[in-house]
Scaffold this motif. Structure first.
Motif, mmCIF file in Angstrom:
data_model
loop_
_atom_site.group_PDB
_atom_site.id
_atom_site.type_symbol
_atom_site.label_atom_id
_atom_site.label_comp_id
_atom_site.label_asym_id
_atom_site.label_seq_id
_atom_site.Cartn_x
_atom_site.Cartn_y
_atom_site.Cartn_z
ATOM 1 N N THR A 190 -27.722 -22.994 -7.443
ATOM 2 C CA THR A 190 -28.364 -23.645 -6.703
ATOM 3 C C THR A 190 -29.648 -23.076 -6.225
ATOM 4 O O THR A 190 -29.738 -21.846 -6.508
ATOM 5 C CB THR A 190 -27.448 -23.898 -5.514
ATOM 6 N N ARG A 191 -30.508 -23.980 -5.795
ATOM 7 C CA ARG A 191 -31.745 -23.468 -5.444
ATOM 8 C C ARG A 191 -31.518 -22.411 -4.206
ATOM 9 O O ARG A 191 -32.273 -21.367 -4.324
ATOM 10 C CB ARG A 191 -32.615 -24.505 -4.776
ATOM 11 N N ASP A 192 -30.874 -22.498 -3.277
ATOM 12 C CA ASP A 192 -30.609 -21.521 -2.098
ATOM 13 C C ASP A 192 -30.260 -20.440 -2.573
ATOM 14 O O ASP A 192 -30.875 -19.476 -2.224
ATOM 15 C CB ASP A 192 -29.455 -22.186 -0.984
ATOM 16 N N HIS A 193 -29.376 -19.959 -3.765
ATOM 17 C CA HIS A 193 -28.920 -18.822 -4.376
ATOM 18 C C HIS A 193 -30.274 -18.373 -4.806
ATOM 19 O O HIS A 193 -30.451 -16.974 -4.715
ATOM 20 C CB HIS A 193 -28.115 -19.182 -5.521
ATOM 21 N N MET A 194 -30.866 -18.865 -5.376
ATOM 22 C CA MET A 194 -32.177 -18.477 -6.277
ATOM 23 C C MET A 194 -33.182 -17.738 -5.230
ATOM 24 O O MET A 194 -33.886 -16.884 -5.473
ATOM 25 C CB MET A 194 -32.811 -19.554 -6.990
ATOM 26 N N VAL A 195 -33.429 -18.708 -4.166
ATOM 27 C CA VAL A 195 -34.518 -18.305 -3.172
ATOM 28 C C VAL A 195 -33.973 -16.879 -2.651
ATOM 29 O O VAL A 195 -34.968 -15.971 -2.559
ATOM 30 C CB VAL A 195 -34.574 -18.950 -1.904
ATOM 31 N N GLY A 196 -32.840 -16.736 -2.204
ATOM 32 C CA GLY A 196 -32.383 -15.482 -1.868
ATOM 33 C C GLY A 196 -32.299 -14.320 -2.934
ATOM 34 O O GLY A 196 -33.054 -13.051 -2.547
ATOM 35 N N LEU A 197 -32.281 -14.621 -4.167
ATOM 36 C CA LEU A 197 -32.312 -13.760 -5.365
ATOM 37 C C LEU A 197 -33.881 -13.110 -5.627
ATOM 38 O O LEU A 197 -34.249 -12.075 -5.363
ATOM 39 C CB LEU A 197 -31.903 -14.371 -6.697
ATOM 40 N N ARG A 252 -35.170 -9.318 -4.713
ATOM 41 C CA ARG A 252 -36.022 -8.713 -5.997
ATOM 42 C C ARG A 252 -37.473 -8.174 -5.683
ATOM 43 O O ARG A 252 -37.786 -7.308 -5.978
ATOM 44 C CB ARG A 252 -35.993 -9.604 -7.273
ATOM 45 N N ALA A 253 -38.039 -9.215 -4.833
ATOM 46 C CA ALA A 253 -39.346 -8.898 -4.271
ATOM 47 C C ALA A 253 -39.342 -7.424 -3.580
ATOM 48 O O ALA A 253 -40.430 -6.821 -3.834
ATOM 49 C CB ALA A 253 -39.872 -10.066 -3.746
ATOM 50 N N VAL A 254 -38.382 -7.487 -2.602
ATOM 51 C CA VAL A 254 -38.497 -6.160 -1.855
ATOM 52 C C VAL A 254 -38.245 -5.172 -2.835
ATOM 53 O O VAL A 254 -38.839 -3.993 -2.573
ATOM 54 C CB VAL A 254 -37.099 -6.340 -0.599
ATOM 55 N N PHE A 255 -37.354 -5.405 -3.742
ATOM 56 C CA PHE A 255 -36.718 -4.091 -4.509
ATOM 57 C C PHE A 255 -37.893 -3.531 -5.307
ATOM 58 O O PHE A 255 -38.384 -2.363 -5.422
ATOM 59 C CB PHE A 255 -35.497 -4.475 -5.364
ATOM 60 N N TYR A 256 -38.753 -4.528 -5.849
ATOM 61 C CA TYR A 256 -39.759 -4.025 -6.837
ATOM 62 C C TYR A 256 -40.931 -3.698 -5.993
ATOM 63 O O TYR A 256 -41.631 -2.711 -6.343
ATOM 64 C CB TYR A 256 -40.401 -5.340 -7.657
#
Ligand SMILES: O=c1ccn([C@@H]2O[C@H](COP(=O)(O)OP(=O)(O)O[C@H]3O[C@H](CO)[C@@H](O)[C@H](O)[C@H]3O)[C@@H](O)[C@H]2O)c(=O)[nH]1
Ligand SMILES: [Mn+2]
Length: 717
Positions: free
Chosen positions: A673-680, A684-688
């Protein structure tokens, strides 16, 4: 770099000696040799089959017509080259078929995306092609130093080595560590070339007294360092790199003498470094004393030279005419022209604690130059500095060849200047060779080369490809130019009888215009006496307004108004019909430092990309400028100037997987779902961002920190 104190305590490092088997890793040497051999296995001599020509004794009496051949070419073996070309052909055909298929099958609902992707695919195809085509005939050119030596050392001088003006550019004593700059100067002073035939200029864009006084001290240290290098034929001749070596071999016979000389020179070098470290404080202290004496008369806080006069350049406490970007022009001859005759040293004497009996003690001429900077005038950064150097060196030495170094580079192979001269004097295309470029190599890059500083594909691939066409591009440092090519004069093969030399083009200094005429007639320059009028003329040619309303920065000299002056200057020279040569030597000619943190590296890449695009959309666009460019050379310049555009299409494709997040149009099947993806995405952005920060700090992702980085940090104040 360890401090002198620790060095003392531990006892000065001993050099590694061939005779002593002192830690030289034979397996490592064998491995390196093996790697070199396997790399070279794909190359063969181009002139095999016509050995007579190569070995033909040159007929020096008939002059230029029969000058010797001074380099040999290697080409890629046919067994490798033909399949490579065939692969390119197959790929071109496949590409055409693929694009045709894409166009025929336009069954997408989202027509704008389909059009964009077709454009992207065609763009990728064309940029790949423009990168590959110029590489169809790579050539390695190997200078023949033995032949050069044989002919230039003939008694009677039937073949004289030409003069070379060597320039080091620096722009700040803080951002660019003085020790590095002075190491670069020392490696130049100690280079293996006839002493009277070259001159070293330091271009100081910061106009600071520290650099001037450091240069004076460097000249003093050079009286020991240079004869030491000559006596023991050591490499490299930049002391910092030499003393850091852990695999240096002493191959001479006088081992004991070497050991004692080494220790002495090393101690003196530590003292020299200490002097440089304290220089800033010493000048401040001296200036304070003078200022205290002067305050009754004037209310300034000047910076004072040790002869009791105020420094005309920038001051510690900046004032109107003594600050960065606004100060007078300064030309100081630190060391004047050497005598013509070799000057062997005495046996152990007070001044020379080492025995330099059979060593020539002369040093080349050394000049400090800070061009004038005025607040109303554009300085044109490095290009402006180099053009000022071109003019000042024309007045002082007017050598037919001109080589420039960034201050963070040094000469790693003392034969490098001789090697470049081989290409310039060769009887085939020598006279039409406008510049000789060397690859850039770096000391401070970590073994994984995480930011791609080594650029191997470029330096060991693309450049050999161009060498088989009209020649490599100019890369900013480690490049020897023919002075006339820099002046915008055509190569002999295109030159008309009449060459226009006037003040509209070259500026209105009569001595400079005369020097251009002398350069064309290949006359030797004799440094005139340094009387007042000559000193005034020198100041004039480095004044900030000298370039105004002239052709400098456009048709003459290094090109202005581009973020990267190098590629465009090389382009102008190629466009006039000159060729260039790429010279890589087994012992790397020059080495330097590269940006080793992410921020600096990204800055550099953005500057290069911006400069390339700027060139593509300027009057110097490889699409139409440069009327004598060879076709493949043009293709290559187009590739070098438009490559940044590719990143837009890469970004577009990189975003494809998340395009279904757009509310109305879903291009790719929705996995979650879109919500899952936004979270992901957020996670990832924080990780990178963490990862990049970690990497930019020297990071743990690829193991330990490079010792060179440590060195750079300490030097960086
Ligand atoms: O106003 C200026 C600015 C720079 N420099 C000198 O120019 C050289 C190169 O500058 P740097 O900041 O080190 O740039 P890099 O990114 O390391 O340089 C690469 O890219 C440049 C083109 O952008 C080329 O000119 C360089 O040779 C090439 O090594 C250094 O010696 C500077 O001292 C000046 O003399 N005056
Ligand atoms: Mn640099």
């Amino acid at each position: 770099m360890s401090s002198p104190g620790t060095e003392e305590a531990a006892g000065l490092n001993e050099p590694l000696l061939a005779n002593g088997n002192n830690g030289v890793d034979e397996a490592e040497v064998a491995k390196r040799k093996g790697a070199l051999k396997s790399k070279d296995d794909n190359w063969c001599w181009e002139d095999v089959g016509q050995p007579d020509d190569v070995a033909a004794p040159p007929d020096l009496e008939n002059g230029d017509g029969r000058r010797p051949l001074l380099f040999r070419n290697r080409k890629v073996k046919n067994i490798v080259l033909y399949p490579f070309r065939a692969l390119i052909l197959i790929r071109i055909i496949t590409l055409i078929l693929f694009v045709g298929w894409r166009i025929k099958n336009s069954n997408s609902d989202v027509i704008w995306f389909w059009v964009m992707s077709i454009i992207a695919d065609v763009w990728f195809g064309l940029s790949w092609l423009s990168y590959q085509l110029p590489k169809c005939n790579p050539i390695k050119s190997i200078p023949d130093l033995v032949t050069l030596r044989k002919h230039c050392d003939l008694p009677g001088g039937s073949f004289q080595l030409p003069g070379i003006d060597v320039i080091v550019t620096t722009a700040s004593p803080i951002a660019e560590p003085i020790l590095y700059t002075m190491n670069c100067v020392l490696s130049i002073l100690a280079v293996d070339y006839h002493v009277g035939k070259f001159t070293c200029y330091l271009s100081d864009d910061s106009g600071s007294l520290i650099l001037y006084e450091a240069l004076v001290e460097t000249a003093k240290f050079a009286t020991l360092w240079v004869p030491f290098c000559r006596k023991h034929r050591i490499e490299p001749r930049a002391p910092e790199s030499y003393f850091e070596l852990h695999g240096s071999l002493y191959e001479g016979e006088s081992l004991e003498v070497f050991m004692s000389d080494y220790k002495h020179v090393r101690t003196k070098y530590e003292e020299f470094k200490m002097y440089l470290d304290m220089l800033s404080d010493a000048i401040r202290e001296r200036s304070n004393i003078y200022n205290r004496m002067e305050t009754k008369k004037v209310d300034t806080k000047a910076t004072w030279m040790d002869n009791g006069t105020q420094w005309p350049g920038t001051w510690f406490d900046p004032t109107e005419n003594h600050r960065m970007g606004h100060h007078a022009g300064i030309v100081q001859i630190v060391q004047s022209h050497p005598n013509h005759m070799a000057q062997p040293g005495p046996q152990e004497a007070n001044n020379y604690p080492l025995n330099f009996e059979d060593v020539d003690l002369r040093l080349p001429m050394l000049v400090y130059v800070a061009r004038e900077k005025g607040s109303g005038c554009e300085h044109n950064k490095k290009a402006g500095a180099l053009n000022a150097e071109l003019r000042i060196s024309a007045l002082l030495s007017n050598a037919p060849f001109f080589i420039n170094f960034d201050c963070d580079h040094y000469i790693n192979n003392s034969q490098a200047l001789l090697a470049a001269i081989c290409f310039m004097l060769d009887r085939r295309e020598g006279d039409n060779t406008g510049f000789v470029q060397f690859p850039q190599r770096f000391d401070n890059v970590d073994p994984t080369d995480r930011y791609g500083n080594h650029n191997r594909v470029f330096f060991d691939g693309a450049m050999y490809g161009l060498n088989g066409q009209q020649g490599p591009t100019y890369l900013g440092t480690g490049c020897m130019f023919r002075r006339l090519a820099l002046y915008g004069i055509d190569p002999p093969c295109w030159r008309s009888k009449e060459i226009i030399i006037n003040s509209n083009k070259f500026g209105n200094s009569l001595p400079f215009l005369n020097s251009v005429l002398a350069a064309i007639k290949q006359e030797q320059c004799v440094t005139p006496p340094l009387d007042d009028s000559f000193v005034a003329e020198m100041t004039r040619v480095v004044s900030s307004s000298y370039d105004d309303s002239t052709d400098w920065g456009r048709g003459v000299g290094y090109i202005y108004k581009m973020a990267t002056e190098d590629i465009v200057t090389g382009f102008r020279i190629h466009g006039q019909g000159w060729r260039s040569m790429y010279c890589s030597m087994e012992r790397e000619a020059f080495r330097g430092t590269a940006p080793i943190n992410l921020t600096e590296r990204l800055h550099q890449i953005v500057r290069w990309s911006g400069g390339s695009l700027e060139m593509f959309f300027s009057y110097m666009s490889p699409l139409f400028a440069g009327h004598r460019l060879n076709t493949m050379q043009r293709v290559s310049y187009i590739n070098f100037t438009i490559y940044p555009i590719t990143s837009l299409f890469i970004l577009m494709y990189a975003l494809c997987p998340v395009m279904w997040l757009l509310p109305t149009e879903i291009f790719i099947q929705r996995p979650y779902t879109r919500d899952h993806m936004v979270g992901l995405v957020a996670q990832r952005a924080v990780f990178y961002s963490q990862l990049s920060k970690c990497l930019s700090n020297g990071g743990v992702a690829h193991g330990g920190q490079s010792p060179y980085k440590e060195r750079y940090k300490i030097q960086g104040h």
